[in-house]
Design a protein around this motif. Structure first.
Motif, PDB file in Angstrom:
ATOM      1  N   GLU A 105       0.803  -1.145  -0.145  1.00 48.31           N
ATOM      2  CA  GLU A 105       0.197   0.092   0.092  1.00 48.31           C
ATOM      3  C   GLU A 105       0.812   1.338  -0.038  1.00 48.31           C
ATOM      4  OE1 GLU A 105      -2.634  -0.325   3.145  1.00 48.31           O
ATOM      5  OE2 GLU A 105      -3.759  -1.852   2.207  1.00 48.31           O
ATOM      6  N   ARG A 106       2.188   1.173   0.016  1.00 52.24           N
ATOM      7  CA  ARG A 106       2.997   2.380   0.259  1.00 52.24           C
ATOM      8  C   ARG A 106       3.788   2.350  -1.023  1.00 52.24           C
ATOM      9  NH1 ARG A 106       5.811   2.344   6.116  1.00 52.24           N
ATOM     10  NH2 ARG A 106       6.344   4.343   5.006  1.00 52.24           N
ATOM     11  N   LEU A 107       4.115   1.437  -1.840  1.00 48.86           N
ATOM     12  CA  LEU A 107       5.041   1.426  -3.110  1.00 48.86           C
ATOM     13  C   LEU A 107       4.437   2.005  -4.149  1.00 48.86           C
ATOM     14  CD1 LEU A 107       7.380  -1.538  -2.458  1.00 48.86           C
ATOM     15  CD2 LEU A 107       7.837   0.641  -1.755  1.00 48.86           C
ATOM     16  N   SER A 108       4.864   2.856  -4.791  1.00 44.88           N
ATOM     17  CA  SER A 108       4.375   3.418  -6.168  1.00 44.88           C
ATOM     18  C   SER A 108       3.909   2.594  -7.176  1.00 44.88           C
ATOM     19  CB  SER A 108       5.320   4.502  -6.731  1.00 44.88           C
ATOM     20  OG  SER A 108       6.537   4.065  -7.041  1.00 44.88           O
ATOM     21  N   PHE A 109       4.616   1.198  -7.255  1.00 47.78           N
ATOM     22  CA  PHE A 109       4.484   0.530  -8.246  1.00 47.78           C
ATOM     23  C   PHE A 109       3.376  -0.654  -7.882  1.00 47.78           C
ATOM     24  CE2 PHE A 109       8.341  -0.293  -6.426  1.00 47.78           C
ATOM     25  CZ  PHE A 109       8.318  -1.936  -5.894  1.00 47.78           C
ATOM     26  N   THR A 110       2.975  -0.614  -6.786  1.00 39.07           N
ATOM     27  CA  THR A 110       2.028  -1.742  -6.509  1.00 39.07           C
ATOM     28  C   THR A 110       0.602  -1.025  -5.488  1.00 39.07           C
ATOM     29  OG1 THR A 110       3.063  -1.793  -4.285  1.00 39.07           O
ATOM     30  CG2 THR A 110       3.554  -3.490  -5.709  1.00 39.07           C
ATOM     31  N   ARG A 111       0.836  -0.055  -5.191  1.00 42.08           N
ATOM     32  CA  ARG A 111      -0.452   0.713  -4.220  1.00 42.08           C
ATOM     33  C   ARG A 111      -1.531   0.566  -5.077  1.00 42.08           C
ATOM     34  NH1 ARG A 111       3.139   5.871  -2.963  1.00 42.08           N
ATOM     35  NH2 ARG A 111       2.685   7.234  -4.784  1.00 42.08           N
ATOM     36  N   GLU A 112      -1.739   1.005  -6.506  1.00 43.42           N
ATOM     37  CA  GLU A 112      -2.904   1.218  -7.183  1.00 43.42           C
ATOM     38  C   GLU A 112      -3.290   0.061  -7.747  1.00 43.42           C
ATOM     39  OE1 GLU A 112      -4.428   3.993  -7.132  1.00 43.42           O
ATOM     40  OE2 GLU A 112      -2.757   4.843  -6.067  1.00 43.42           O
ATOM     41  N   LEU A 113      -2.614  -1.087  -7.596  1.00 42.39           N
ATOM     42  CA  LEU A 113      -2.854  -2.405  -8.456  1.00 42.39           C
ATOM     43  C   LEU A 113      -3.873  -3.280  -7.531  1.00 42.39           C
ATOM     44  CD1 LEU A 113       0.586  -3.268  -9.957  1.00 42.39           C
ATOM     45  CD2 LEU A 113      -1.479  -2.350 -10.925  1.00 42.39           C
ATOM     46  N   PRO A 114      -4.874  -4.296  -8.210  1.00 41.24           N
ATOM     47  CA  PRO A 114      -5.194  -5.390  -7.250  1.00 41.24           C
ATOM     48  C   PRO A 114      -4.183  -6.355  -7.037  1.00 41.24           C
ATOM     49  CG  PRO A 114      -5.720  -5.595  -9.611  1.00 41.24           C
ATOM     50  CD  PRO A 114      -4.935  -4.256  -9.330  1.00 41.24           C
ATOM     51  N   ARG A 115      -4.582  -7.039  -5.866  1.00 39.94           N
ATOM     52  CA  ARG A 115      -3.685  -8.207  -5.342  1.00 39.94           C
ATOM     53  C   ARG A 115      -3.294  -9.072  -6.365  1.00 39.94           C
ATOM     54  NH1 ARG A 115      -1.831  -7.225   0.145  1.00 39.94           N
ATOM     55  NH2 ARG A 115      -2.649  -5.276   0.529  1.00 39.94           N
ATOM     56  N   ASN A 116      -4.363  -9.458  -7.135  1.00 44.08           N
ATOM     57  CA  ASN A 116      -3.948 -10.353  -8.164  1.00 44.08           C
ATOM     58  C   ASN A 116      -3.333 -10.016  -9.323  1.00 44.08           C
ATOM     59  OD1 ASN A 116      -5.827  -9.254  -9.091  1.00 44.08           O
ATOM     60  ND2 ASN A 116      -7.381 -10.935  -9.505  1.00 44.08           N
ATOM     61  N   SER A 117      -2.799  -8.959  -9.437  1.00 45.03           N
ATOM     62  CA  SER A 117      -2.318  -8.497 -10.578  1.00 45.03           C
ATOM     63  C   SER A 117      -0.692  -8.967 -10.560  1.00 45.03           C
ATOM     64  CB  SER A 117      -2.030  -6.892 -10.681  1.00 45.03           C
ATOM     65  OG  SER A 117      -1.218  -6.421 -11.486  1.00 45.03           O
ATOM     66  N   THR A 118      -0.075  -9.146 -11.744  1.00 46.28           N
ATOM     67  CA  THR A 118       1.300  -9.349 -12.156  1.00 46.28           C
ATOM     68  C   THR A 118       1.924  -8.337 -12.612  1.00 46.28           C
ATOM     69  OG1 THR A 118       0.665 -10.300 -14.340  1.00 46.28           O
ATOM     70  CG2 THR A 118       0.650 -11.909 -12.311  1.00 46.28           C
ATOM     71  N   VAL A 119       1.612  -7.165 -12.810  1.00 50.12           N
ATOM     72  CA  VAL A 119       2.010  -5.979 -13.433  1.00 50.12           C
ATOM     73  C   VAL A 119       3.415  -5.472 -12.670  1.00 50.12           C
ATOM     74  CG1 VAL A 119       1.942  -3.507 -14.258  1.00 50.12           C
ATOM     75  CG2 VAL A 119      -0.013  -5.411 -14.754  1.00 50.12           C
ATOM     76  N   TRP A 120       3.183  -5.475 -11.460  1.00 47.51           N
ATOM     77  CA  TRP A 120       4.284  -5.130 -10.447  1.00 47.51           C
ATOM     78  C   TRP A 120       5.588  -6.071 -10.791  1.00 47.51           C
ATOM     79  CZ3 TRP A 120       6.633  -8.720  -7.217  1.00 47.51           C
ATOM     80  CH2 TRP A 120       5.903  -9.940  -6.739  1.00 47.51           C
ATOM     81  N   THR A 121       5.572  -7.202 -11.179  1.00 45.28           N
ATOM     82  CA  THR A 121       6.724  -7.876 -11.468  1.00 45.28           C
ATOM     83  C   THR A 121       7.699  -7.439 -12.583  1.00 45.28           C
ATOM     84  OG1 THR A 121       5.682  -9.305 -13.084  1.00 45.28           O
ATOM     85  CG2 THR A 121       5.684 -10.009 -10.845  1.00 45.28           C
ATOM     86  N   THR A 122       7.113  -6.319 -13.286  1.00 40.29           N
ATOM     87  CA  THR A 122       7.804  -5.710 -14.326  1.00 40.29           C
ATOM     88  C   THR A 122       8.909  -4.784 -13.801  1.00 40.29           C
ATOM     89  OG1 THR A 122       6.526  -3.754 -14.799  1.00 40.29           O
ATOM     90  CG2 THR A 122       6.169  -5.723 -16.120  1.00 40.29           C
ATOM     91  N   MET A 123       8.861  -4.396 -12.373  1.00 41.18           N
ATOM     92  CA  MET A 123       9.883  -3.857 -11.672  1.00 41.18           C
ATOM     93  C   MET A 123      11.233  -4.650 -11.562  1.00 41.18           C
ATOM     94  SD  MET A 123       9.773  -0.624 -11.126  1.00 41.18           S
ATOM     95  CE  MET A 123      10.757  -0.430  -9.693  1.00 41.18           C
ATOM     96  N   PHE A 124      10.966  -5.867 -11.676  1.00 41.25           N
ATOM     97  CA  PHE A 124      11.909  -7.116 -11.237  1.00 41.25           C
ATOM     98  C   PHE A 124      12.416  -7.475 -12.524  1.00 41.25           C
ATOM     99  CE2 PHE A 124       9.318  -6.102  -7.917  1.00 41.25           C
ATOM    100  CZ  PHE A 124      10.095  -5.837  -6.863  1.00 41.25           C
ATOM    101  N   ARG A 125      12.479  -7.024 -13.610  1.00 41.20           N
ATOM    102  CA  ARG A 125      13.070  -7.689 -14.834  1.00 41.20           C
ATOM    103  C   ARG A 125      14.697  -7.787 -14.687  1.00 41.20           C
ATOM    104  NH1 ARG A 125      10.406  -3.113 -18.773  1.00 41.20           N
ATOM    105  NH2 ARG A 125       8.382  -4.074 -18.993  1.00 41.20           N
ATOM    106  N   ARG A 126      15.287  -7.109 -13.974  1.00 42.84           N
ATOM    107  CA  ARG A 126      16.813  -7.297 -13.707  1.00 42.84           C
ATOM    108  C   ARG A 126      17.199  -6.572 -12.429  1.00 42.84           C
ATOM    109  NH1 ARG A 126      19.147  -2.568 -14.859  1.00 42.84           N
ATOM    110  NH2 ARG A 126      18.296  -1.077 -16.241  1.00 42.84           N
TER     111      ARG A 126
END
Length: 378
Positions: A105-126
Motif C-alpha cells: 500500500e506504500r510503494l508507487s508500483f503496487t499501491r494502485e494495483l489489485p492483489r492478483n495483478s502481475t504487473v508489478w513484476t515488471t519492476m523486477f526484470r533485472r
C-alpha cells in the motif's frame, strides 16, 4: 544518492550470507547499468522465488570486474562487482513479503494495483533498476525497522520448496535449475489475459507482435527476416520503410539443417552477415515450440552468437521463465538457456516501440526490457 533494486535468488542469497558480505555482483550484460551506480548509492535487496525484501547494501566503490567465486562455487557469472557495506541484512523468514500491506500500500508500483495483478513484476526484470526516491526511502525505513523489530513471516509450503537447493553439476560449473509442477493445459486457441496488442484472436495477436518487432528492428537499422509462411500476414500490418529491409534470403552460409531451423524463427534482426537477435513469439500456452526451436539451434550450432528472446503475453511470463529453467535447457554446450535466452513481454515490446529517437539507440537498450530466468522474479 540513488536506490537500485538488487535481485538475489535463494542460491546467491545464501552464498552472499556465507561470504564476508562486502562484495555484491551482477552479470556482465549489466555492466552499462553498473557503471551508473556510484559510491554512496544503496542497493535494496530482493529475494526472488520468495518475493521478499531482505536488505540494504551501501555501495562503497565503482563497479569492477572480478571472477573470484562468491555466488556460485565455480565459473561464477556475477563478475561485475561493487564493494558494499550491509546496512540491513535479514534472514529469509524476516524478509518483508512484497504483498504485505506495509509494502503493497506504500510503494508507487503496487499501491494502485489489485492483489492478483502481475504487473508489478515488471519492476523486477533485472538487477540495478533504479527505484523512485520515495520507494527507496520507504523500503529503507521499513527494512531498518524490521531489523530492530524482527517480525517473523512464516513460510508457505511453496516458500519452503523454493528455498531448497536447485543446482545441477555441469562439467565446469553448477547451474541453477527448476522442475516446474505439472499444470493443466489451457485451450491453445484461447485468448490470454489482456496485454498490449493482443486483441483480435491468437493469430492476429501473434502477427501483430511479429510486425511490431520487425518495425522496431528496422527502425534500429537492422535487416529483417520473417518466415515465408508468415510474410503475407505480417506485411498486412507492417510496411517496410525501404526496399531491402525485409530480406528475401538469409546472408549466411550454414548447413541445411541449421538454415531450416533459422528460417522458421518468427523474427530475426540481422546486421551485415550475422544474426544479432532472434525472437520467437509464443501466443499459446499449449506448447513452447519457440523455446524448443531455440534450444535445438543452440544444441546443433553452439558457436552461433545469437541473442535469443521468447516473446509472450505478461500472463504467461511465469510459465515461460519456469520452462526456460528446466534441466534439459540448462545443460546445452553454449550455456544454460536461463542465462542466454531472455523473456520479453508483449507490453515490453510496446514500451520499447514508444522509445523516443529509437533509430539512434544501440540495440543494448533491449536489456532494459528483457528478463533472464537466472536472475529475475517469477
Amino acid at each position: 544518492m540513488a536506490y537500485y533494486i538488487s535481485l538475489f535468488s535463494p542460491e546467491t542469497y545464501f552464498a552472499f550470507t556465507a561470504s564476508e558480505k562486502n562484495t555484491a555482483g551482477v552479470r556482465e550484460h549489466l555492466q552499462n547499468a553498473a557503471s551508473r551506480v556510484r559510491p554512496g548509492d544503496k542497493l535494496v535487496c530482493y529475494l526472488t522465488k520468495l518475493s521478499r525484501w531482505v536488505g540494504i547494501l551501501e555501495v562503497k566503490s565503482p563497479c569492477f570486474l572480478d571472477n573470484t567465486p562468491i555466488f556460485l562455487p565455480s565459473a561464477d557469472p556475477f563478475k561485475v562487482r561493487f564493494q558494499v557495506s550491509p546496512q540491513v541484512w535479514l534472514a529469509p523468514e524476516y524478509g518483508i513479503p512484497v504483498q504485505e500491506n506495509v509494502c503493497w500500500e506504500r510503494l508507487s508500483f503496487t499501491r494502485e494495483l489489485p492483489r492478483n495483478s502481475t504487473v508489478w513484476t515488471t519492476m523486477f526484470r533485472r538487477s540495478l533498476r533504479e527505484l523512485p526516491e520515495e520507494d527507496g526511502c520507504c523500503l529503507e525505513q521499513l527494512l531498518t525497522g524490521q531489523e530492530a523489530e524482527k517480525v517473523r513471516y512464516e513460510f508457505s509450503a511453496a516458500d519452503r520448496k523454493n528455498l531448497r537447493p536447485s543446482l545441477v553439476n555441469a562439467e565446469t560449473r553448477q547451474i541453477p535449475v527448476l522442475i516446474p509442477e505439472d499444470e493443466p493445459e489451457s485451450n491453445p486457441h484461447s485468448e490470454p489475459e489482456s496485454d498490449s496488442g493482443t486483441c483480435g484472436g491468437p493469430e492476429a495477436g501473434h502477427t501483430r507482435i511479429q510486425a511490431l518487432l520487425a518495425e522496431i528492428g528496422a527502425e534500429m537499422r537492422f535487416k529483417i527476416w520473417l518466415p515465408r509462411n508468415d510474410r503475407q500476414r505480417v506485411l498486412a500490418v507492417w510496411n517496410p520503410p525501404s526496399e531491402g529491409v525485409l530480406l528475401d534470403r538469409l546472408p549466411m552460409n550454414l548447413d541445411q539443417l541449421t538454415m531450416r531451423m533459422i528460417e522458421n524463427i518468427d523474427v530475426l534482426w540481422i546486421r551485415r552477415r550475422a544474426i544479432v537477435h532472434a525472437f520467437e513469439v509464443e501466443h499459446s500456452t499449449s506448447i513452447y515450440s519457440g523455446l524448443l526451436r531455440m534450444a535445438d539451434l543452440m544444441a546443433v550450432h553452439p558457436n552461433l552468437a545469437i541473442k535469443a528472446h521468447i516473446v509472450a503475453p505478461l500472463s504467461r511470463r511465469t510459465k515461460v521463465l519456469r520452462e526456460i529453467s528446466r534441466p534439459v535447457f540448462s545443460l546445452i554446450e553454449s550455456g544454460p538457456m536461463s542465462e542466454t535466452c531472455s523473456y520479453l513481454s508483449y507490453d515490453a515490446v510496446a514500451e520499447l516501440r514508444s522509445e523516443r529517437n529509437l533509430q539512434h539507440l544501440n540495440d543494448s537498450v533491449l536489456e532494459e526490457y528483457t528478463e533472464y530466468a537466472a536472475e529475475t522474479e517469477f
